[in-house]
Design a protein around this motif. Structure first.
Motif, short mmCIF file in Angstrom:
data_model
loop_
_atom_site.label_atom_id
_atom_site.label_comp_id
_atom_site.label_asym_id
_atom_site.label_seq_id
_atom_site.Cartn_x
_atom_site.Cartn_y
_atom_site.Cartn_z
N ASP A 1 0.85 -1.20 0.00
CA ASP A 1 0.00 0.00 0.00
C ASP A 1 0.88 1.24 0.00
OD1 ASP A 1 -2.25 1.60 0.08
OD2 ASP A 1 -2.39 1.55 2.27
N PRO A 2 1.62 1.47 -1.09
CA PRO A 2 2.54 2.60 -1.11
C PRO A 2 1.80 3.93 -1.08
CG PRO A 2 2.38 1.60 -3.28
CD PRO A 2 1.64 0.70 -2.33
N PRO A 3 2.32 4.91 -0.36
CA PRO A 3 1.69 6.23 -0.35
C PRO A 3 1.88 6.91 -1.70
CG PRO A 3 3.79 6.31 0.79
CD PRO A 3 3.55 4.87 0.47
N GLY A 4 0.92 7.67 -2.10
CA GLY A 4 1.05 8.39 -3.36
C GLY A 4 2.11 9.47 -3.27
N ARG A 5 2.76 9.73 -4.40
CA ARG A 5 3.73 10.82 -4.42
C ARG A 5 2.99 12.15 -4.41
NH1 ARG A 5 4.50 13.00 -9.88
NH2 ARG A 5 3.43 11.71 -11.41
N PRO A 6 3.66 13.22 -3.98
CA PRO A 6 3.01 14.53 -4.01
C PRO A 6 2.65 14.94 -5.44
CG PRO A 6 5.01 14.59 -2.68
CD PRO A 6 4.99 13.27 -3.39
N LYS A 7 1.47 15.48 -5.59
CA LYS A 7 1.01 15.97 -6.89
C LYS A 7 0.86 17.49 -6.80
CE LYS A 7 0.56 11.63 -8.04
NZ LYS A 7 -0.70 10.97 -8.38
N PHE A 8 1.33 18.20 -7.80
CA PHE A 8 1.37 19.66 -7.75
C PHE A 8 0.41 20.24 -8.78
CE2 PHE A 8 5.39 18.01 -6.22
CZ PHE A 8 5.52 18.66 -5.01
N GLU A 9 -0.58 20.94 -8.25
CA GLU A 9 -1.60 21.55 -9.10
C GLU A 9 -0.97 22.64 -9.96
OE1 GLU A 9 -5.56 21.69 -10.35
OE2 GLU A 9 -4.69 20.38 -8.82
N PRO A 10 -1.22 22.63 -11.28
CA PRO A 10 -0.64 23.66 -12.15
C PRO A 10 -1.10 25.06 -11.74
CG PRO A 10 -1.49 21.83 -13.45
CD PRO A 10 -1.94 21.60 -12.04
N ASP A 11 -0.12 25.97 -11.63
CA ASP A 11 -0.45 27.36 -11.32
C ASP A 11 -0.64 28.14 -12.62
OD1 ASP A 11 2.10 27.73 -12.32
OD2 ASP A 11 2.98 28.42 -10.44
N GLU A 12 -0.74 29.45 -12.50
CA GLU A 12 -1.03 30.27 -13.68
C GLU A 12 0.04 30.13 -14.74
OE1 GLU A 12 -1.84 35.01 -14.74
OE2 GLU A 12 -1.94 34.31 -12.66
N ILE A 13 1.31 30.12 -14.32
CA ILE A 13 2.40 29.99 -15.29
C ILE A 13 2.31 28.65 -16.01
CG2 ILE A 13 4.91 29.74 -15.54
CD1 ILE A 13 5.25 31.79 -13.31
N THR A 14 2.12 27.58 -15.25
CA THR A 14 2.05 26.25 -15.85
C THR A 14 0.84 26.11 -16.76
OG1 THR A 14 3.21 25.29 -13.95
CG2 THR A 14 1.97 23.78 -15.35
N LEU A 15 -0.30 26.66 -16.33
CA LEU A 15 -1.50 26.59 -17.18
C LEU A 15 -1.28 27.31 -18.50
CD1 LEU A 15 -4.28 27.15 -14.49
CD2 LEU A 15 -3.82 25.03 -15.75
N GLU A 16 -0.58 28.43 -18.47
CA GLU A 16 -0.27 29.15 -19.71
C GLU A 16 0.61 28.30 -20.62
OE1 GLU A 16 2.21 33.12 -21.10
OE2 GLU A 16 1.26 33.11 -19.12
N VAL A 17 1.60 27.63 -20.02
CA VAL A 17 2.48 26.76 -20.80
C VAL A 17 1.70 25.58 -21.36
CG1 VAL A 17 4.42 25.15 -20.64
CG2 VAL A 17 4.62 27.42 -19.63
N MET A 18 0.82 25.01 -20.58
CA MET A 18 0.03 23.86 -21.06
C MET A 18 -0.84 24.28 -22.25
SD MET A 18 -0.94 22.29 -17.31
CE MET A 18 -2.11 21.06 -17.89
N GLU A 19 -1.38 25.47 -22.19
CA GLU A 19 -2.18 25.97 -23.32
C GLU A 19 -1.29 26.13 -24.56
OE1 GLU A 19 -4.88 29.90 -24.46
OE2 GLU A 19 -4.45 29.44 -22.36
N LEU A 20 -0.07 26.63 -24.35
CA LEU A 20 0.89 26.77 -25.45
C LEU A 20 1.19 25.40 -26.07
CD1 LEU A 20 3.23 28.33 -27.01
CD2 LEU A 20 4.69 27.66 -25.09
N VAL A 21 1.43 24.41 -25.22
CA VAL A 21 1.77 23.08 -25.71
C VAL A 21 0.63 22.48 -26.51
CG1 VAL A 21 2.31 20.71 -25.00
CG2 VAL A 21 3.47 22.64 -23.91
#
Length: 521
Positions: A194-214
């Motif tokens: 039952d391994p613990p999940g790794r930390p997940k990081f919610e995309p912030d404004e900068i990352t969301l802008e990059v994701m839209e670009l991609v």
């Protein structure tokens, strides 16, 4: 400002401790960071990989600016973007008229070749600095390799242990009396894991802008951004490291080779993306692992295994890459010519192990090292897939893949295409290995217990087909040569069944219908 120093920082050099920044002052330095088309498209990288690098770059630039540095940041869509590092440095030289350029050597051969042309292209002085984030310089590795018939990683690893004093006693002997505890790190998965999940990081404004670009610029690339949760800042990467040392390192060692259907992280650190970007210091991570052992928070086999992956394998692979480039790229010692099967991109195969590893690769831009080596890589080896196509695939689909780490792993470790310079034997295996180390075989439409025939696990006949067709090269190998005695003890009819079953399966493989990995010239 008097003529400044121009400091180009590449996308995998995201640390303030970079050699080109050390000793620089904020009032006479301009930092140049560049998103360029050449790097985004020399292979058709996984969407998450492009998003990760661009987002981490933009966050790092913002941190530098907040700290008072002057940053000249060129975005991919800037209308005058020259599309290459050299072109963007040329434009920056025109803008800033620097007295010199200070740049840290590139991690990849092709980029370094371009950088070494800069002194002839630009009127100002160009100083190319050693990347001392690595423990072993190119010169040091070449000196170690000189005159050796076999460049065995284990021997190199011991040198790095002595150099760093990690897990060493005062008498220059290893803690615990043994250098390598890999034999303790081969546990198959347990039902109550039952391994613990790794930390997940919610995309912030900068990352969301990059994701839209991609999505807008690279929408036809492999992969999905739906589960983009990678750390993109040093702070986030440190949080991910904290979680690993607090929750998962204890069981990392024993279960590092285990594979579980739809369980993508298990006890792995998931820190390779952050290390390769420069967000985490690899030596500091090793010291933290050692502290975990000294504080009785992790067993020696887990800590030694973690440290070996970094100061052993990571440093060794980088040295091996530079020692054998550029010839390494085109090696094909087994004369493998088959095209990469389409299902490496679509995941549409009845082989449950392959389908699950490709699903994780598509969804996460990640699969752990045994999935990459003993499932995806093992199949490519047994099927005789062309090394260049396999290299392109691994380089394109994994978020932590850079040429220097991907190429020697694929050419040497996975495909034995270098003829045995890196690995002492091909890592070929039948379905038995996958069955032992995973739960994949339980729900598969193929039967791992069947050796030949339509419903047999394809790895079973493919294994013997591989061994038979490469007998002349491999029979003298002391690590696997005895396998041919088993083959010879089989009656002729059984051997023919293996070969015919393999041929029938190979005939069903459809090469990729389009070039998923590279843009057409």
């Amino acid at each position: 400002m008097p003529q400044p120093i121009l400091v180009p920082i590449l996308g995998d050099q995201l640390t303030r401790d970079l050699a080109s920044l050390r000793g620089r002052t904020k009032d006479d330095t301009i930092i140049l960071m560049m998103e360029v088309w050449d790097e985004a498209t020399y292979v058709k990288h996984h969407k998450q990989k492009i998003a990760l690098i661009f987002s981490a770059m933009r966050h790092f630039a913002a941190e530098l600016e907040e700290a008072g540095w002057q940053v000249d940041y060129v975005k991919l869509t800037d209308k005058d973007n020259a599309g290459s590092f050299t072109g963007e440095v040329a434009r920056a030289v025109e803008r800033h008229d620097p007295r010199s350029i200070h740049v840290v050597e590139a991690s990849e051969w092709r980029v370094q070749q371009a950088i070494e042309e800069w002194p002839d292209k630009f009127a100002c002085e160009v100083e190319i600095l050693q990347d001392d984030r690595f423990l072993c310089s190119h010169a040091e590795f070449n000196e170690w390799a000189e005159g050796r018939k076999h460049l065995t990683m284990e021997h190199f690893y011991r040198e790095m242990r002595r150099k760093t004093s990690l897990l060493m006693r005062g008498d220059n002997k290893p803690v615990g009396g043994e250098w390598n505890l890999d034999k303790e790190n081969r546990e198959p998965p347990k039902e109550d894991m039952d391994p613990p999940g790794r930390p997940k990081f919610e995309p912030d404004e900068i990352t969301l802008e990059v994701m839209e670009l991609v999505e807008s610029q690279f929408g036809d690339h492999f992969g999905s951004l739906d589960r983009f949760e990678w750390p993109v800042t040093r702070k986030q990467a440190e949080e991910a490291a904290d979680a690993f040392f607090a929750e998962r390192i204890e069981k990392f060692g024993p279960f590092q080779d285990a594979m579980v259907h739809r369980s993508d992280d298990l006890y792995h650190s998931m820190l390779s993306t952050s290390i390769n970007l420069g967000l985490l210091d690899p030596l500091e991570l090793c010291k933290r692992a050692q502290e975990a052992y000294e504080d009785d928070k992790a067993p020696l086999n887990s800590v030694e295994g973690f440290i070996r992956q970094i100061i052993g394998w990571r440093e060794y692979i980088r040295g091996f890459y530079w020692h054998f480039m550029p010839e390494l790229e085109s090696r094909n010692a087994l004369n493998a010519q088959r095209g990469l099967p389409e299902f490496y991109w679509t995941g549409e195969t009845d082989m449950r192990c392959m389908a699950d590893c490709i699903r994780s690769t598509h969804d996460n831009a990640h699969a752990h090292h045994i999935q990459r080596l003993m499932v995806l890589g093992n199949f490519a080896l047994l099927a005789g897939v062309n090394p260049r196509e396999v290299q392109d695939w691994y380089l394109a689909v994994y978020a932590d893949a850079y040429d220097w780490v991907e190429m020697p792993n694929v050419v040497g470790m996975i495909l034995y295409a270098d003829g045995g310079k890196l690995a002492t034997k091909p890592y070929a295996a039948s379905g038995n290995y996958i069955n032992k180390m995973s739960d994949y075989c339980k729900g598969c439409r193929y039967s791992v217990s069947k050796k030949t025939g339509e419903d047999a696990c394809p790895f079973n006949p493919l294994y013997w087909h591989f061994m038979d067709r490469h007998r002349e090269l491999l029979e003298s190998n002391h690590r696997i040569g005895r396998i041919y005695a088993t083959w010879d003890r089989m009656d002729e009819g059984k051997r023919q069944e293996y070969l015919e079953s393999a041929e029938k399966f190979l005939d069903t493989l459809t090469p990729a219908s389009k070039d998923w990995a590279r843009y057409q010239d």
